[in-house]
Design a protein around this motif. Structure first.
Motif, PDB file in Angstrom:
ATOM      1  N   MET A 114       0.910  -1.152   0.209  1.00 31.02           N
ATOM      2  CA  MET A 114       0.082  -0.005   0.019  1.00 31.02           C
ATOM      3  C   MET A 114       0.853   1.040   0.000  1.00 31.02           C
ATOM      4  O   MET A 114       1.770   1.477   0.870  1.00 31.02           O
ATOM      5  CB  MET A 114      -0.867   0.066   1.219  1.00 31.02           C
ATOM      6  CG  MET A 114      -1.721  -1.133   1.451  1.00 31.02           C
ATOM      7  SD  MET A 114      -2.936  -1.489  -0.172  1.00 31.02           S
ATOM      8  CE  MET A 114      -3.946  -3.008   0.498  1.00 31.02           C
ATOM      9  N   THR A 115       0.719   1.878  -0.989  1.00 31.65           N
ATOM     10  CA  THR A 115       1.723   3.055  -1.276  1.00 31.65           C
ATOM     11  C   THR A 115       1.727   3.829  -2.502  1.00 31.65           C
ATOM     12  O   THR A 115       0.637   3.415  -3.275  1.00 31.65           O
ATOM     13  CB  THR A 115       3.163   2.607  -1.271  1.00 31.65           C
ATOM     14  OG1 THR A 115       4.084   3.655  -1.084  1.00 31.65           O
ATOM     15  CG2 THR A 115       3.497   1.850  -2.587  1.00 31.65           C
ATOM     16  N   THR A 116       2.319   4.785  -2.737  1.00 38.98           N
ATOM     17  CA  THR A 116       2.064   5.514  -3.902  1.00 38.98           C
ATOM     18  C   THR A 116       3.472   5.881  -4.486  1.00 38.98           C
ATOM     19  O   THR A 116       4.090   6.779  -3.651  1.00 38.98           O
ATOM     20  CB  THR A 116       1.330   7.075  -3.786  1.00 38.98           C
ATOM     21  OG1 THR A 116      -0.010   6.729  -3.537  1.00 38.98           O
ATOM     22  CG2 THR A 116       1.181   7.715  -5.192  1.00 38.98           C
ATOM     23  N   VAL A 117       4.015   5.133  -5.351  1.00 37.98           N
ATOM     24  CA  VAL A 117       5.189   5.313  -6.064  1.00 37.98           C
ATOM     25  C   VAL A 117       5.250   5.912  -7.570  1.00 37.98           C
ATOM     26  O   VAL A 117       4.430   5.136  -8.031  1.00 37.98           O
ATOM     27  CB  VAL A 117       6.256   4.221  -5.980  1.00 37.98           C
ATOM     28  CG1 VAL A 117       7.809   4.348  -6.440  1.00 37.98           C
ATOM     29  CG2 VAL A 117       6.237   3.501  -4.305  1.00 37.98           C
ATOM     30  N   ALA A 156      12.104   1.417  -5.793  1.00 38.93           N
ATOM     31  CA  ALA A 156      11.021   1.476  -5.034  1.00 38.93           C
ATOM     32  C   ALA A 156      10.116   0.448  -5.164  1.00 38.93           C
ATOM     33  O   ALA A 156      10.046   0.024  -6.343  1.00 38.93           O
ATOM     34  CB  ALA A 156      10.229   2.841  -5.012  1.00 38.93           C
ATOM     35  N   ILE A 157       9.509  -0.158  -4.084  1.00 39.19           N
ATOM     36  CA  ILE A 157       8.855  -1.483  -4.222  1.00 39.19           C
ATOM     37  C   ILE A 157       7.168  -1.182  -3.755  1.00 39.19           C
ATOM     38  O   ILE A 157       6.961  -0.455  -2.828  1.00 39.19           O
ATOM     39  CB  ILE A 157       9.319  -2.467  -3.242  1.00 39.19           C
ATOM     40  CG1 ILE A 157      10.818  -2.764  -3.675  1.00 39.19           C
ATOM     41  CG2 ILE A 157       8.459  -3.634  -3.158  1.00 39.19           C
ATOM     42  CD1 ILE A 157      11.602  -3.582  -2.886  1.00 39.19           C
ATOM     43  N   SER A 158       6.301  -1.862  -4.374  1.00 36.83           N
ATOM     44  CA  SER A 158       5.017  -1.983  -3.847  1.00 36.83           C
ATOM     45  C   SER A 158       4.705  -3.457  -3.216  1.00 36.83           C
ATOM     46  O   SER A 158       5.218  -4.320  -4.239  1.00 36.83           O
ATOM     47  CB  SER A 158       4.005  -1.340  -4.832  1.00 36.83           C
ATOM     48  OG  SER A 158       2.681  -1.725  -4.277  1.00 36.83           O
ATOM     49  N   GLY A 159       4.098  -3.617  -2.204  1.00 36.80           N
ATOM     50  CA  GLY A 159       3.835  -4.664  -1.838  1.00 36.80           C
ATOM     51  C   GLY A 159       4.092  -4.934  -0.310  1.00 36.80           C
ATOM     52  O   GLY A 159       4.433  -4.157   0.494  1.00 36.80           O
ATOM     53  N   SER A 160       4.595  -6.250  -0.241  1.00 36.00           N
ATOM     54  CA  SER A 160       4.774  -6.485   1.298  1.00 36.00           C
ATOM     55  C   SER A 160       5.867  -5.733   1.878  1.00 36.00           C
ATOM     56  O   SER A 160       7.002  -5.545   1.121  1.00 36.00           O
ATOM     57  CB  SER A 160       5.334  -8.100   1.524  1.00 36.00           C
ATOM     58  OG  SER A 160       5.794  -8.150   2.895  1.00 36.00           O
TER      59      SER A 160
END
Length: 191
Positions: A1-4, A48-52
């Protein structure tokens, strides 16, 4: 949960990310998280990563070990992540199961990369996309994409300006993203 987000404009690329981590219904904001920067540097670029949340330290550690990784083109990135997938399974105990009908094992992560060669997205089945203008990942991605689309053609805006607008839009509307943000800008290599 993020915004990249990643943006390519003129001779620059930018990557930006929000600072919130979310664990179920609990959010960890920058005032409590001593390490809230979601972007890290490796192999001459920013990832940059999205996920766990576990993927962050795992990928940073995995990128430090093999020295023969190449992130200069879409095919090179694919090959590098193919090599990394084996290390993720063997050294970091990656669980590769997602859907029964998936054609390949999953790496379980979505990654954006900005480097002097361009902006790229790497997805769970090692799909690699090179973007010509911009892209976003995470739960705030739809908001970020719309905002960046609306402002991209403004000649006064730089890659960093558009990346900032994308993350700000994600943070304004996505409950799993919040400010402050981190942003990095790089010059593109001469072709």
């Amino acid at each position: 949960m993020t915004t990249v987000v990643v943006v390519r404009k003129g001779n620059q690329v930018a990557i930006a990310a929000d600072s919130q981590s979310t664990f179920g219904e609990t959010r960890l904001g920058s005032t409590l998280d001593a390490q809230w920067n979601k972007i890290f540097e490796a192999h001459g670029g920013h990832f940059a990563i999205s996920g766990s949340a576990a993927h962050d330290l795992v990928l940073q550690a995995a990128l430090k070990k093999p020295k023969k990784l190449d992130f200069s083109s879409r095919p090179a990135i694919f090959e590098s992540f193919r090599k990394l997938h084996v290390k993720l399974k063997d050294d970091f105990f990656l669980k590769t199961e997602e859907e029964d009908n998936d054609p390949y094992e999953s790496s379980q992560m979505t990654v954006l990369l900005a480097n002097p060669h361009g902006i790229y997205g790497i997805f769970s089945l090692r799909e690699v996309y090179e973007y010509s203008r911009f892209w976003a990942i995470g739960s705030g991605a739809d908001y970020a994409l719309g905002a960046m689309h609306a402002h991209y053609d403004n000649p006064k805006m730089t890659a960093a300006d558009i990346a900032r607008i994308g993350v700000e839009a994600g943070c304004a509307f996505d409950v799993n993203s919040s400010l402050p943000m981190t942003s990095y800008t790089l010059e593109l290599a001469k072709q």
